[in-house]
Scaffold this active site. Sequence first.
Site, PDB file in Angstrom:
ATOM      1  N   ILE A  89      47.933 124.148 -25.568  1.00 26.58           N
ATOM      2  CA  ILE A  89      48.751 122.661 -25.190  1.00 26.58           C
ATOM      3  C   ILE A  89      48.128 121.625 -24.640  1.00 26.58           C
ATOM      4  O   ILE A  89      48.739 120.462 -24.434  1.00 26.58           O
ATOM      5  CB  ILE A  89      50.850 123.225 -25.484  1.00 26.58           C
ATOM      6  CG1 ILE A  89      51.296 123.299 -26.337  1.00 26.58           C
ATOM      7  CG2 ILE A  89      51.187 121.992 -24.594  1.00 26.58           C
ATOM      8  CD1 ILE A  89      52.497 124.599 -26.749  1.00 26.58           C
ATOM      9  N   VAL A  92      44.963 120.323 -25.114  1.00 29.83           N
ATOM     10  CA  VAL A  92      45.773 118.836 -26.203  1.00 29.83           C
ATOM     11  C   VAL A  92      45.214 117.639 -25.285  1.00 29.83           C
ATOM     12  O   VAL A  92      45.583 116.450 -25.205  1.00 29.83           O
ATOM     13  CB  VAL A  92      45.803 119.399 -27.056  1.00 29.83           C
ATOM     14  CG1 VAL A  92      46.913 118.050 -28.036  1.00 29.83           C
ATOM     15  CG2 VAL A  92      45.479 120.306 -28.199  1.00 29.83           C
ATOM     16  N   GLU A  93      46.797 118.100 -24.534  1.00 32.19           N
ATOM     17  CA  GLU A  93      47.447 117.615 -23.470  1.00 32.19           C
ATOM     18  C   GLU A  93      46.528 116.549 -22.868  1.00 32.19           C
ATOM     19  O   GLU A  93      46.270 115.271 -22.616  1.00 32.19           O
ATOM     20  CB  GLU A  93      48.774 117.797 -22.956  1.00 32.19           C
ATOM     21  CG  GLU A  93      49.609 118.651 -24.043  1.00 32.19           C
ATOM     22  CD  GLU A  93      50.937 117.063 -24.495  1.00 32.19           C
ATOM     23  OE1 GLU A  93      50.488 115.787 -23.953  1.00 32.19           O
ATOM     24  OE2 GLU A  93      51.464 117.543 -25.123  1.00 32.19           O
ATOM     25  N   SER A  94      45.680 117.827 -21.727  1.00 30.01           N
ATOM     26  CA  SER A  94      45.691 117.092 -20.811  1.00 30.01           C
ATOM     27  C   SER A  94      44.040 118.183 -20.223  1.00 30.01           C
ATOM     28  O   SER A  94      43.232 116.943 -18.925  1.00 30.01           O
ATOM     29  CB  SER A  94      46.133 117.169 -19.556  1.00 30.01           C
ATOM     30  OG  SER A  94      46.175 118.252 -19.293  1.00 30.01           O
ATOM     31  N   TYR A 179      48.879 115.783 -33.006  1.00 34.04           N
ATOM     32  CA  TYR A 179      48.990 116.445 -32.342  1.00 34.04           C
ATOM     33  C   TYR A 179      49.177 117.552 -32.641  1.00 34.04           C
ATOM     34  O   TYR A 179      48.075 118.914 -32.329  1.00 34.04           O
ATOM     35  CB  TYR A 179      49.838 115.809 -31.727  1.00 34.04           C
ATOM     36  CG  TYR A 179      49.986 117.051 -30.574  1.00 34.04           C
ATOM     37  CD1 TYR A 179      49.509 116.697 -29.438  1.00 34.04           C
ATOM     38  CD2 TYR A 179      51.459 117.785 -30.839  1.00 34.04           C
ATOM     39  CE1 TYR A 179      50.236 117.359 -28.374  1.00 34.04           C
ATOM     40  CE2 TYR A 179      52.205 118.418 -29.914  1.00 34.04           C
ATOM     41  CZ  TYR A 179      50.878 118.469 -28.019  1.00 34.04           C
ATOM     42  OH  TYR A 179      51.798 119.292 -27.002  1.00 34.04           O
TER      43      TYR A 179
END
Length: 194
Positions: A89, A92-94, A179
């Site tokens: 997560i 993928v997020e940052s 996502y």
Amino acid sequence: MVMLLIWVPGVSMADIYMHEGRDGVPMFTDQRDMGPDYTFVRRYGRPTAQHACQGLTRAMLDERAADQMGWVMHYARHHRVDQELIRAIITVESCFDRFAVSRVGAEGLMQLMPGTAREVGVDNSFDPRQNIRGGVTYFARMLDRFDGDLTLALAAYNAGPGAVERHGGVPPFRETQGYIERVFNEFRLLGGRP
């Protein structure tokens, strides 16, 4: 005129706007709108979440992740969530860029929206420990809310639980569907089984 910008780790940074007055003198401020006497020239700020991954090799990403995996393991264990899923997560997020900000204002490693951050007791989303604690807490709540269904929990993490409930499942948003796929791909790469 020479301008020197100094970045101090651990100090919260805000967007900076450059305006030019009628006399042509540049002015730097944290205000986007300076009124009719100033012309907006450009915005300086944190890297967007989208740009956080540009140019990163897997080795560079692993090095960034290594700095934060202690917190990931701690809070994943505390909430009984797979640590590799949390790592996926965050990737993928940052891409483990603690200063990343999305175009809609989500902040930090796990891209917490300000309201979500407040809800989980985070007062500084750019502090890695707080951000990971808050993000894992929120994701664990989504897992509970959707009876352990990883797909729905990820959809809720991305689009909000209300959107998942309104649509009776994964919302028909291209961003949310992409996502979920990216998180699962990264999770598999790390040895997880969605």
